[in-house]
Design a protein around this motif. Structure first.
Motif, PDB file in Angstrom:
ATOM      1  N   UNK A  77       7.959 -13.035  -9.266  1.00  0.00           N
ATOM      2  CA  UNK A  77       8.226 -12.192 -10.440  1.00  0.00           C
ATOM      3  C   UNK A  77       6.977 -12.065 -11.308  1.00  0.00           C
ATOM      4  N   UNK A  78       6.289 -13.188 -11.521  1.00  0.00           N
ATOM      5  CA  UNK A  78       5.084 -13.168 -12.350  1.00  0.00           C
ATOM      6  C   UNK A  78       3.986 -12.337 -11.696  1.00  0.00           C
ATOM      7  N   UNK A  79       3.831 -12.475 -10.384  1.00  0.00           N
ATOM      8  CA  UNK A  79       2.828 -11.704  -9.654  1.00  0.00           C
ATOM      9  C   UNK A  79       3.084 -10.209  -9.801  1.00  0.00           C
ATOM     10  N   UNK A  80       4.350  -9.810  -9.750  1.00  0.00           N
ATOM     11  CA  UNK A  80       4.684  -8.394  -9.796  1.00  0.00           C
ATOM     12  C   UNK A  80       4.794  -7.838 -11.200  1.00  0.00           C
ATOM     13  N   UNK A  81       5.506  -8.559 -12.081  1.00  0.00           N
ATOM     14  CA  UNK A  81       5.910  -7.970 -13.351  1.00  0.00           C
ATOM     15  C   UNK A  81       5.373  -8.698 -14.573  1.00  0.00           C
ATOM     16  N   UNK A  82       4.625  -9.778 -14.370  1.00  0.00           N
ATOM     17  CA  UNK A  82       4.038 -10.497 -15.491  1.00  0.00           C
ATOM     18  C   UNK A  82       2.815  -9.779 -16.033  1.00  0.00           C
ATOM     19  N   UNK A  83       2.133 -10.430 -16.971  1.00  0.00           N
ATOM     20  CA  UNK A  83       0.909  -9.856 -17.532  1.00  0.00           C
ATOM     21  C   UNK A  83      -0.120  -9.679 -16.421  1.00  0.00           C
ATOM     22  N   UNK A  84      -0.681  -8.483 -16.323  1.00  0.00           N
ATOM     23  CA  UNK A  84      -1.617  -8.201 -15.247  1.00  0.00           C
ATOM     24  C   UNK A  84      -0.954  -8.154 -13.887  1.00  0.00           C
ATOM     25  N   UNK A  85       0.358  -7.823 -13.854  1.00  0.00           N
ATOM     26  CA  UNK A  85       1.130  -7.842 -12.622  1.00  0.00           C
ATOM     27  C   UNK A  85       0.812  -6.683 -11.691  1.00  0.00           C
ATOM     28  N   UNK A  86       1.145  -6.880 -10.420  1.00  0.00           N
ATOM     29  CA  UNK A  86       0.781  -5.922  -9.386  1.00  0.00           C
ATOM     30  C   UNK A  86       1.614  -4.648  -9.416  1.00  0.00           C
ATOM     31  N   UNK A  87       2.892  -4.745  -9.801  1.00  0.00           N
ATOM     32  CA  UNK A  87       3.803  -3.610  -9.634  1.00  0.00           C
ATOM     33  C   UNK A  87       3.326  -2.364 -10.371  1.00  0.00           C
ATOM     34  N   UNK A  88       2.820  -2.545 -11.578  1.00  0.00           N
ATOM     35  CA  UNK A  88       2.387  -1.397 -12.374  1.00  0.00           C
ATOM     36  C   UNK A  88       1.173  -0.702 -11.771  1.00  0.00           C
ATOM     37  N   UNK A  89       0.407  -1.433 -10.955  1.00  0.00           N
ATOM     38  CA  UNK A  89      -0.827  -0.876 -10.399  1.00  0.00           C
ATOM     39  C   UNK A  89      -0.667  -0.366  -8.971  1.00  0.00           C
ATOM     40  N   UNK A  90       0.430  -0.706  -8.326  1.00  0.00           N
ATOM     41  CA  UNK A  90       0.614  -0.292  -6.935  1.00  0.00           C
ATOM     42  C   UNK A  90       0.956   1.184  -6.851  1.00  0.00           C
ATOM     43  N   UNK A  91       0.354   1.857  -5.885  1.00  0.00           N
ATOM     44  CA  UNK A  91       0.586   3.290  -5.712  1.00  0.00           C
ATOM     45  C   UNK A  91       1.891   3.534  -4.956  1.00  0.00           C
ATOM     46  N   UNK A  92       2.567   4.649  -5.218  1.00  0.00           N
ATOM     47  CA  UNK A  92       3.751   4.992  -4.421  1.00  0.00           C
ATOM     48  C   UNK A  92       3.387   5.037  -2.936  1.00  0.00           C
ATOM     49  N   UNK A  93       4.247   4.453  -2.115  1.00  0.00           N
ATOM     50  CA  UNK A  93       3.985   4.402  -0.685  1.00  0.00           C
ATOM     51  C   UNK A  93       3.258   3.155  -0.230  1.00  0.00           C
ATOM     52  N   UNK A  94       2.768   2.369  -1.180  1.00  0.00           N
ATOM     53  CA  UNK A  94       2.139   1.104  -0.809  1.00  0.00           C
ATOM     54  C   UNK A  94       3.225   0.075  -0.492  1.00  0.00           C
ATOM     55  N   UNK A  95       2.825  -1.056   0.091  1.00  0.00           N
ATOM     56  CA  UNK A  95       3.785  -2.039   0.611  1.00  0.00           C
ATOM     57  C   UNK A  95       3.552  -3.394  -0.045  1.00  0.00           C
ATOM     58  N   UNK A  96       4.639  -3.989  -0.502  1.00  0.00           N
ATOM     59  CA  UNK A  96       4.596  -5.360  -1.011  1.00  0.00           C
ATOM     60  C   UNK A  96       5.263  -6.253   0.017  1.00  0.00           C
ATOM     61  N   UNK A  97       4.520  -7.244   0.527  1.00  0.00           N
ATOM     62  CA  UNK A  97       5.010  -8.178   1.544  1.00  0.00           C
ATOM     63  C   UNK A  97       5.266  -9.519   0.874  1.00  0.00           C
TER      64      UNK A  97
END
Length: 304
Positions: free
Chosen positions: A74-94
């Motif tokens: 959750x922190x990696x994706x949605x925390x401060x400096x998280x990945x989700x906001x920067x990932x482009x549509x169509x990219x993949x989270x494993x």
């Protein structure tokens, strides 16, 4: 067609090996870890160190997360400096952590709202197999996610099991694997503890069992740590407090009895509360009273 840009978040015992396997396969690997020096050390050997998940995600088509649990994911994706906001549509989270399967299903839906593809992809095999690209991945996800990330999975693992076209199945299989792993470690510790109590030479016991029908991979691997008196955590006691807790939570939903899992969970809980939480999971043997455990080479035994 150019290969996708890939990033690995979490350079622990498994993640470091997975990143190295991707690099060995010819990929430029972006890495991020809470220990900045770990990312920089990887980059010095070839790769790109990123200061935050968002920086890594902005540069990558596939983001591989190898952190401890759902909270860290959750922190990696949605925390401060998280990945989700920067990932482009169509990219993949494993997602490679051991988590509640229902949480994984929900995460797939949350990421889909942002146009991000998701692979539920827990891992197994240990640090050595991760480093050599010989580990196992238990995966589930949409065909589009496999189309983009499949070659990267194959670079990290010798066995990539595709268990379904939606999240959840990968995590369920991993939870069942952890049921066996936890019970086997607990049983191995109990057997070695009985041998010590009865005055059997521990090295001789280890030699016999590892060449007999009672052997298990966990006995062979973890009881070697006990013989060496080395409880440096490759997988800590508290990992199995968590993972066997997930096993019991999963079964509770369907009122399915798991007597062996329940007992093993209590053993790891006892070891954790006795002060061994961050030691190697083989330290569960320390809950048994009145036995002398082998000490490190050249040192006397310690009494449990």
């Amino acid at each position: 067609m150019n290969s996708p840009q890939v990033g690995v978040i979490g350079l622990g015992a498994m993640g470091a090996g997975m990143a190295a396997s991707l690099r060995r396969a010819g990929h430029t690997v972006h890495v991020c870890d809470v220990r900045r020096d770990a990312a920089e050390a990887f980059a010095r050997e070839g790769g790109v160190a990123c200061a935050a998940p968002a920086e890594l995600a902005a540069a990558c088509d596939v983001v591989v997360s190898v952190v401890v649990n759902a909270a860290q994911t959750e922190a990696v994706l949605f925390g401060e400096g998280g990945a989700a906001a920067a990932m482009r549509p169509g990219s993949v989270f494993v997602m490679c952590s051991t988590v509640d399967p229902n949480w994984s299903v929900a995460l797939e839906a949350r990421l889909a709202e942002k146009g991000i593809l998701y692979l539920d992809a827990p891992i197994s095999g240990g640090a050595a197999k991760a480093a050599s690209g010989q580990m196992t991945m238990m995966t589930a996800g949409r065909p589009e996610a496999y189309a983009k990330a499949g070659a990267l999975l194959d670079a990290m693992a010798a066995k990539v099991y595709r268990l379904g076209d939606r999240a959840g199945a990968g995590s369920k299989v991993k939870v069942i694997n952890q049921l066996l792993a936890g019970v086997h470690i607990a049983a191995a510790a109990e057997a070695m503890a009985l041998g010590l109590r009865e005055g059997v030479d521990p090295a001789a016991l280890y030699e016999v069992i590892t060449h007999s029908a009672g052997n298990s991979w966990m006995f062979e691997n973890r009881m070697a740590h006990v013989l060496a008196g080395d409880y440096t955590p490759l997988s800590a006691v508290d990992i199995f407090v968590k993972d066997l807790g997930l096993v019991l939570d999963l079964a509770r939903g369907s009122k399915f009895p798991l007597p062996l899992s329940s007992t093993a969970h209590q053993m790891f809980m006892q070891a954790s509360t006795a002060g061994f939480a961050r030691e190697d999971d083989s330290a569960v043997i320390k809950i048994f009273p009145g036995i002398e455990l082998p000490g490190p080479a050249g040192q006397e035994r310690t009494k449990a």
